[in-house]
Design a protein around this motif. Sequence first.
Motif, mmCIF file in Angstrom:
data_model
loop_
_atom_site.group_PDB
_atom_site.id
_atom_site.type_symbol
_atom_site.label_atom_id
_atom_site.label_comp_id
_atom_site.label_asym_id
_atom_site.label_seq_id
_atom_site.Cartn_x
_atom_site.Cartn_y
_atom_site.Cartn_z
ATOM 1 N N GLY A 115 -12.561 3.534 -31.401
ATOM 2 C CA GLY A 115 -11.757 4.737 -31.221
ATOM 3 C C GLY A 115 -10.863 4.631 -30.014
ATOM 4 O O GLY A 115 -10.683 3.551 -29.437
ATOM 5 N N THR A 116 -10.298 5.749 -29.607
ATOM 6 C CA THR A 116 -9.329 5.767 -28.510
ATOM 7 C C THR A 116 -9.717 6.698 -27.378
ATOM 8 O O THR A 116 -9.564 6.370 -26.208
ATOM 9 C CB THR A 116 -7.935 6.172 -29.041
ATOM 10 N N GLY A 117 -10.202 7.898 -27.667
ATOM 11 C CA GLY A 117 -10.344 8.940 -26.650
ATOM 12 C C GLY A 117 -11.598 8.817 -25.815
ATOM 13 O O GLY A 117 -12.678 8.480 -26.313
ATOM 14 N N ILE A 118 -11.460 9.131 -24.513
ATOM 15 C CA ILE A 118 -12.608 9.196 -23.609
ATOM 16 C C ILE A 118 -12.254 10.132 -22.466
ATOM 17 O O ILE A 118 -11.089 10.211 -22.045
ATOM 18 C CB ILE A 118 -13.004 7.791 -23.104
ATOM 19 N N TYR A 119 -13.263 10.868 -21.958
ATOM 20 C CA TYR A 119 -13.004 11.874 -20.924
ATOM 21 C C TYR A 119 -14.287 12.129 -20.145
ATOM 22 O O TYR A 119 -15.371 12.198 -20.723
ATOM 23 C CB TYR A 119 -12.514 13.181 -21.572
ATOM 24 N N LEU A 120 -14.157 12.298 -18.839
ATOM 25 C CA LEU A 120 -15.280 12.609 -17.963
ATOM 26 C C LEU A 120 -15.112 13.981 -17.347
ATOM 27 O O LEU A 120 -14.038 14.322 -16.843
ATOM 28 C CB LEU A 120 -15.353 11.601 -16.810
ATOM 29 N N ASP A 121 -16.181 14.804 -17.375
ATOM 30 C CA ASP A 121 -16.226 15.962 -16.494
ATOM 31 C C ASP A 121 -17.453 15.802 -15.596
ATOM 32 O O ASP A 121 -18.009 14.707 -15.481
ATOM 33 C CB ASP A 121 -16.206 17.286 -17.273
ATOM 34 N N ASN A 122 -17.885 16.851 -14.945
ATOM 35 C CA ASN A 122 -18.984 16.715 -13.989
ATOM 36 C C ASN A 122 -20.326 16.406 -14.643
ATOM 37 O O ASN A 122 -21.216 15.824 -14.007
ATOM 38 C CB ASN A 122 -19.117 17.993 -13.150
#
Length: 439
Positions: A116-123
Amino acid sequence: MMAALFKKPTNLKSIFSYCFLALLLVWACKEERKNQSKSPSLKISPDNAGLTLPDGFGVIKVADSLGNPRHIAVNANGGIYAKLRELVDGNGIWYLEDTDGDGVAETKQGFADYGGTGIYLDNDYLYASSDEEIFRYKLDAGGKVTDTKSPETIVTGLLAGGSHATKSFTLDPKGNIYVNIGAPSNACQEVDRKIGSPAMMPCPILDSAAGIWQFRTDKLKQSYGEGTRFATGLRNIVGLDWNKSNDHLFVAQHGRDMLHTLFPDLYDAETSALLPAETLYMLNEGDDAGWPYIYYDQIQQKKILAPEYGGDGKKTGGENTIDPVIAFPGHLAPNAVLFYTGNMFPEKYKNGAFIAFRGSWNRAPEPQAGYMVAFVPFKDGKPSGDWEVFADGFAGAENIKSPNDAAHRPTGLAQGPDGSLYVSDDAGGTIFRIVYTKK
């Protein structure tokens, strides 16, 4: 302790204490200098890894031969998560760490059995997408995934047929996820990309694709139908980011192809290589950017009626559609957007937008273009000047004939905890780190 050093000794006991504290301070200073001398400096490439940057910037090659990393995220300790478009040794995500502080990753851990393509970090979580689902993994206090085997499923059943299947996404501060559902079409013809095939009117694709869909982070296993169509008329969005300075979603669109091939009587090859513009939009809920009925012409600076719908390259259209905030030359393929909030770079970059261009295929007979990171200055949440090339030279040669000839194709952007800028590429499988070295 410092106050005691500067207090005048009055008796033998105080003199002894004074001398002891002075010796302790000298020892502490020596230890500090010793530790500083042992601390490694960043391993900046002597030739900036072949890239061209503004004066004062340097490049560290963090890692290479990773496969085809797309979007990336960096945690508070500098650990890097890279989403792979296709699996490598059964892994769809790499986690990279620099263990000795020189900027180069020494360790690599793989997990996730989907590309896939998407990745994201929050706390609290790492979010990642396949072409059909969005997952999340719980993080520990150091920003590392605690359980790589059992992610929670946030969204499932996303439309993934045909072209433009990747699911790029971002989050806002209010617990909303914004997901690209790309159009499985170039221009909504009955037979895609076929000369003479008529356009569909109205375009039925818009009901289920060619837009941004909104979901929630506080609900598991949301179906495609539970999402809200946040914005429409967007052919394909690979790069997007939430601009915290003005609290809006910004997206970069891949414009349509084949104007000359499909309509040679209206567009010559040179014009078709430059049009339509690649566009950056600021979105509000309910916005329509106009695809497939119009495209944006950055040369005329107008919204032009698409030839499939009666346009001739000059007729305008889309009176009720939004305008881009910035327009770039056509077929550069914007694949990542990042609003810079760090303090390392000079003030001009604060709250501005970096955009990674992967380079496209539909530019013949003009030279290939893209393969760069551009910068757009912003002030008060709006562009405050023309876009400029920030990092160039990724292609590895001045003129290449095909995207397959490029050494590197920028696909992802992330900001490190120190304010450095990370760039991934899915041709060489490399992650670059750009730092500002001038004091």
